[in-house]
Write a protein that holds these residues in place. Structure first.
Motif, PDB file in Angstrom:
ATOM      1  N   ASN A  33     -13.838  56.140  -1.227  1.00  0.00           N
ATOM      2  CA  ASN A  33     -13.383  55.222  -2.474  1.00  0.00           C
ATOM      3  C   ASN A  33     -12.091  54.259  -2.125  1.00  0.00           C
ATOM      4  O   ASN A  33     -12.310  53.208  -2.627  1.00  0.00           O
ATOM      5  CB  ASN A  33     -13.119  56.185  -3.642  1.00  0.00           C
ATOM      6  CG  ASN A  33     -14.213  56.728  -4.201  1.00  0.00           C
ATOM      7  OD1 ASN A  33     -15.471  56.175  -3.895  1.00  0.00           O
ATOM      8  ND2 ASN A  33     -13.903  57.751  -4.771  1.00  0.00           N
ATOM      9  N   HIS A  34     -11.511  54.705  -1.300  1.00  0.00           N
ATOM     10  CA  HIS A  34     -10.051  53.924  -1.135  1.00  0.00           C
ATOM     11  C   HIS A  34     -10.475  52.590   0.157  1.00  0.00           C
ATOM     12  O   HIS A  34     -10.094  51.748  -0.142  1.00  0.00           O
ATOM     13  CB  HIS A  34      -9.214  54.725  -0.266  1.00  0.00           C
ATOM     14  CG  HIS A  34      -7.879  54.079   0.118  1.00  0.00           C
ATOM     15  ND1 HIS A  34      -6.987  53.578  -1.004  1.00  0.00           N
ATOM     16  CD2 HIS A  34      -7.190  53.758   1.271  1.00  0.00           C
ATOM     17  CE1 HIS A  34      -5.923  52.989  -0.177  1.00  0.00           C
ATOM     18  NE2 HIS A  34      -6.018  53.127   0.862  1.00  0.00           N
ATOM     19  N   ILE A  41     -13.306  51.104  -0.328  1.00  0.00           N
ATOM     20  CA  ILE A  41     -14.196  50.240  -1.054  1.00  0.00           C
ATOM     21  C   ILE A  41     -13.170  49.442  -2.056  1.00  0.00           C
ATOM     22  O   ILE A  41     -13.206  48.277  -1.917  1.00  0.00           O
ATOM     23  CB  ILE A  41     -15.367  50.736  -1.923  1.00  0.00           C
ATOM     24  CG1 ILE A  41     -16.259  51.530  -0.906  1.00  0.00           C
ATOM     25  CG2 ILE A  41     -15.883  49.940  -2.872  1.00  0.00           C
ATOM     26  CD1 ILE A  41     -17.350  52.528  -1.432  1.00  0.00           C
ATOM     27  N   SER A  42     -12.278  50.167  -2.749  1.00  0.00           N
ATOM     28  CA  SER A  42     -11.386  49.564  -3.532  1.00  0.00           C
ATOM     29  C   SER A  42     -10.136  50.523  -3.431  1.00  0.00           C
ATOM     30  O   SER A  42     -10.354  51.769  -3.447  1.00  0.00           O
ATOM     31  CB  SER A  42     -11.976  49.450  -4.999  1.00  0.00           C
ATOM     32  OG  SER A  42     -12.075  50.694  -5.634  1.00  0.00           O
ATOM     33  N   PRO A  43      -9.026  49.844  -3.348  1.00  0.00           N
ATOM     34  CA  PRO A  43      -7.638  50.678  -3.033  1.00  0.00           C
ATOM     35  C   PRO A  43      -7.512  51.578  -4.172  1.00  0.00           C
ATOM     36  O   PRO A  43      -7.722  51.299  -5.530  1.00  0.00           O
ATOM     37  CB  PRO A  43      -6.669  49.634  -2.917  1.00  0.00           C
ATOM     38  CG  PRO A  43      -7.293  48.520  -2.658  1.00  0.00           C
ATOM     39  CD  PRO A  43      -8.599  48.507  -3.336  1.00  0.00           C
TER      40      PRO A  43
END
Length: 69
Positions: free
Chosen positions: A31-32, A34-36
């Motif tokens: 997830n990080h 893909i989007s912080p």
């Protein structure tokens, strides 16, 4: 998770917790990427928690081996 809390867990609970934490860490990393994340320090904290769990488990296994010998 503090070391005091880790020591209160049974060996089976430790093994289950390690698996759950590793799976959760993998998802956080994906997830990080893909989007912080709002707080990227969560990844570091989770790695340290896993290390604490694994350390306690290995210490217990070493103690049980010494008792068997």
């Amino acid at each position: 998770m503090k070391i005091k809390e880790v020591r209160e867990l049974s060996t089976k609970e430790l093994e289950e917790r390690i698996e759950a934490e590793e799976a959760s860490l993998t998802l956080k990393k994906i997830n990080h990427s893909i989007s912080p994340l709002d707080n990227p320090m969560q990844i570091r904290q989770q790695r340290k928690t896993i290390a604490r769990l694994k350390t306690e488990l290995s210490q217990r296994l070493q103690i049980s081996k010494k008792h068997l010998a």
